[in-house]
Every structure is written in C-alpha cells, then in structure tokens.
Design an enzyme around this catalytic site. Sequence first.
Site, short mmCIF file in Angstrom:
data_model
loop_
_atom_site.label_atom_id
_atom_site.label_comp_id
_atom_site.label_asym_id
_atom_site.label_seq_id
_atom_site.Cartn_x
_atom_site.Cartn_y
_atom_site.Cartn_z
N LYS A 165 -15.15 0.11 7.75
CA LYS A 165 -16.34 -0.06 6.95
C LYS A 165 -15.95 -0.51 5.55
CE LYS A 165 -16.09 2.69 4.06
NZ LYS A 165 -15.04 3.06 3.04
N TYR A 186 -21.65 5.55 2.90
CA TYR A 186 -21.78 6.79 3.68
C TYR A 186 -23.19 7.36 3.57
CZ TYR A 186 -16.79 6.98 4.62
OH TYR A 186 -15.54 6.69 5.08
P1 NDP Z 1 -4.94 0.05 1.17
O1 NDP Z 1 -4.87 -0.80 -0.03
O2 NDP Z 1 -4.24 1.37 1.14
O3 NDP Z 1 -4.38 -0.74 2.44
C1 NDP Z 1 -4.85 -2.01 2.77
C2 NDP Z 1 -3.73 -2.77 3.49
O4 NDP Z 1 -4.24 -4.04 3.85
C3 NDP Z 1 -2.51 -3.07 2.62
O5 NDP Z 1 -1.58 -2.01 2.59
C4 NDP Z 1 -1.93 -4.28 3.31
O6 NDP Z 1 -1.17 -3.87 4.42
C5 NDP Z 1 -3.16 -4.99 3.86
N1 NDP Z 1 -3.53 -6.17 3.06
C6 NDP Z 1 -3.63 -7.43 3.54
N2 NDP Z 1 -3.97 -8.29 2.58
C7 NDP Z 1 -4.11 -7.57 1.45
C8 NDP Z 1 -4.44 -7.91 0.12
N3 NDP Z 1 -4.73 -9.17 -0.24
N4 NDP Z 1 -4.48 -6.93 -0.81
C9 NDP Z 1 -4.23 -5.66 -0.46
N5 NDP Z 1 -3.89 -5.28 0.79
C10 NDP Z 1 -3.82 -6.23 1.74
O7 NDP Z 1 -6.48 0.26 1.49
P2 NDP Z 1 -7.13 1.35 2.43
O8 NDP Z 1 -6.25 1.60 3.59
O9 NDP Z 1 -7.55 2.50 1.63
O10 NDP Z 1 -8.48 0.60 2.90
C11 NDP Z 1 -8.47 -0.41 3.89
C12 NDP Z 1 -9.86 -0.48 4.55
O11 NDP Z 1 -10.14 0.77 5.18
C13 NDP Z 1 -11.02 -0.74 3.59
O12 NDP Z 1 -11.95 -1.59 4.19
C14 NDP Z 1 -11.63 0.63 3.38
O13 NDP Z 1 -13.01 0.58 3.08
C15 NDP Z 1 -11.39 1.28 4.71
N6 NDP Z 1 -11.27 2.75 4.61
C16 NDP Z 1 -11.99 3.52 5.47
C17 NDP Z 1 -11.92 4.88 5.41
C18 NDP Z 1 -12.69 5.72 6.37
O14 NDP Z 1 -12.70 6.95 6.21
N7 NDP Z 1 -13.30 5.15 7.40
C19 NDP Z 1 -11.11 5.56 4.39
C20 NDP Z 1 -10.33 4.65 3.57
C21 NDP Z 1 -10.43 3.31 3.68
P3 NDP Z 1 0.12 -4.68 4.92
O15 NDP Z 1 1.09 -4.58 3.78
O16 NDP Z 1 0.53 -3.98 6.12
O17 NDP Z 1 -0.32 -6.09 5.17
#
Ligand code: NDP
Length: 373
Positions: free
Chosen positions: A138, A223
């Site tokens: 989401k 949410y």
């Molecule tokens: P993070 O920044 O921690 O992780 C995102 C990952 O996406 C990065 O580590 C990277 O992984 C990859 N990525 C690819 N392109 C980019 C870019 N241009 N900039 C940054 N990261 C990039 O974010 P979150 O994990 O917190 O959030 C990711 C998604 O999950 C969002 O859409 C958020 O809304 C959702 N979310 C949902 C939750 C829930 O409870 N359902 C809770 C938290 C987040 P790599 O290095 O492997 O490519």
Amino acid sequence: MNSRRNFLQKLAASVAAFPLLSVETLASIEQTGSLVQDGPPLRVAIMGLGSYGTRVAEAMKDCKRARLTGVVSGTPAKITSWQSKYNIPAKNCYNYENFDRIKDNPDIDAVYVITPNALHREHAIRAAKAGKHVICEKPMALNAKEGQEMVDACKKANVKLLVGYRMHFEPKTLEIVRMRKEGELGKILFFQGLSGFAIGDPGQWRLTKELAGGGALMDIGIYSINGARYMVGEEPVWVTAQETKTDPQKFKPGVDETIQFQLGFPGGAVASCLSTYSMNNLDRFFLNGSKGFAELQPATGYGPIKGRTNKGELTQPHMTHQTIQMDEMAAIIMDGKQAVVPVDGEEGLRDLKIIDAIYKAVATGKKVELKLL
Ligand code: NDP
C-alpha cells in the site's frame, strides 16, 4: 447446516493439531478465517529488500503456505546476504533491469512489490507481464488512474493482484467486522480514525513527492481510509478535507503533513479522520453504532493490537500480521479462497479513488462526491 458441520469437523481437527489452544481460541481463529489449510505453497520473490521487505521475509519463515524463493533488488550486497540468510539460489535473484526474465523461472509464482510508492505501478505491471501473480504494498499506486492500469494489466495477464492490507487478516479487527455484520453493534453511526506518527529524517523518500506521491495520507492516512470502509461496511459517497502545515521546510509542496478528512456513507454514518506525519501516539479506531461500540488502540501497528467493545475486552490471540497475511494470500491465490475483507486490486483502487478525492477536496475546499460502486 453443511457449513456448520464442516466448521465442527475442522474445529475437531484443529483441536488435535493445536492441543494447547482453547476451543474458544480455535473457534475464533476459525471464524476470522486465519486457520490455514494445507495445500501447495505460494513461492514468492520479494522485490525491494528494504525495511518492510525484511519484516515480511522474517515473518514468512513461520508461514505454512508461503515460501520465499526469490528476490529482486538494486543492491548486490543485499542479494548476497539474503541468499545466505534465506537459502535463495542465484538463479532466483534479479535486479530491476533484468527481472522480466522471471517469466522463465518456474520456481516463482508471485512477486511481492515492496518498493517506494511511485515504483509500484511499473514494478507490478512488469511482474504481471512476466506471468507472475502480484502482491503490491500500500498505497497500491500514486492515484486511481495508475491503479486502474495495474488492475487492467493483471486481468489481461490472467494473474491475481493483491494489496498488502495486513489488517484484513488481524483477528481482533475481524471480530469487530463480524460483530458489525451480525448486527451486534446496531445501526452504524460514526467512525473515528486517527493515523499518524512523527516522521524523522527529512531526506527519506517518504518526504519526496516524486517517490511517495504525497505525504502522510499516502503512507499512514490510508489506514484510516481503508479502516473506515471495513469498519463501517459501506463505501463512502462524499469526502471533505482540510490540510494544515506547520513545517513547510520539511513538508515541501505536494507532501502533506496533516490532513483531516470526513467521509459520508450511504446509510448515514460519518467518518472523521486525521492523517499526520507530525504527531506520535495516533493509532486509534472507534466505531459507534446504535447498540454498541468497538475501539482499537493500537489499531494498525504491528501489534499486539488492543481493543474492546461494549461487551468487554477483545481477547483474540496476537499473530504476526505478515505471517497470517502471506498464508492467507497463498490460499487466495492457490485455492481461490475469499478473504473476509477483500485484498484485491479493486479494493486498493477504491482507496486510491478516495485519496484522489481527499486531495481534490483540500485543493478546492469543496465537498467531493464519490462513486465507488
Ligand atoms: P524502504 O526505503 O525501507 O525500502 C524500499 C526498498 O525499495 C529499498 O531498500 C530498495 O531496495 C528498493 N528501491 C528501489 N528503488 C528505490 C528508490 N529509488 N529509492 C529507494 N528505494 C528503492 O521502504 P519501506 O520498506 O519502508 O517501504 C516500501 C513500501 O512498503 C512502501 O510502499 C510502503 O508504503 C510499504 N510499507 C508497508 C507497510 C505495511 O505495514 N503494510 C509498512 C511499511 C512500508 P533494494 O536495495 O533491494 O532495491
């Protein structure tokens, strides 16, 4: 009658399988739909090995039906560490340039897109074109237009599209949904949703319009939007909204800090919600009906969720949200199981339509009519 007999048979089998759980607990688990039946595993590749991707991978270790078999990442060092941590063979590891080749990989059934919001559309559509089911975090996309494109692409590719709405499988949440459906709360009159936290690092992607698509509303306010719908049990027909900004330096144009919004439902209920990036201790749902009430606080954090109704405290057991979610999603994808509260692309699209309407109401200062059905 048949379904009651099936239920009792399943319950008897469950008592044998989980002798330490009470019959009441098992009955509650059964009612909330989170007792996962045996069946083929859903083999999942996680795309985006960030903070939430890591949480999902850890939770999947306890899944009965879902298994982590691949990764898609732009960071080679993370791939190496995930390979050894989760025993993932090199042939199941991809980056954002070459992951279309996942098409030829028979060991992966679904791609779980956990990248920043603005990338969901492209990543989900490419996974669908590669013939893989899509689970997308989401908000499903940046707006309803993008969301519709994702729904259409998955339909065309004949793959399922699910959204990572973990609360739709949470036992206390589902108990309130059950009470409301069975009329125990009477006519639903009011919902309050408070969703927020004080966000830190001003340099993170969540505070850039290009990657986040907005601010608190896209990330945490969603949410309360989604909760209002499954708590009230209807689709809203109008929206009003007001924005306040105390720190324009941190919250640049297009990145909302705080929005209050109201939703009107066809049955007459009203929802009053707050979405913010500048206050902590805001994670509360309150549902009021003519015969009773229900409240959850915390309502949507990683848990344990706490709650009570006019009948007393909610005692359903805490289970790691992402573990139940992934097991249930495996059953939805592999067995065609129906979720009590849907998690499909249409569900994600409705939230995006409401988000679009909230931003429009903020921009115009006017009430915006909604047609979700
Ligand atoms: P993070 O920044 O921690 O992780 C995102 C990952 O996406 C990065 O580590 C990277 O992984 C990859 N990525 C690819 N392109 C980019 C870019 N241009 N900039 C940054 N990261 C990039 O974010 P979150 O994990 O917190 O959030 C990711 C998604 O999950 C969002 O859409 C958020 O809304 C959702 N979310 C949902 C939750 C829930 O409870 N359902 C809770 C938290 C987040 P790599 O290095 O492997 O490519």
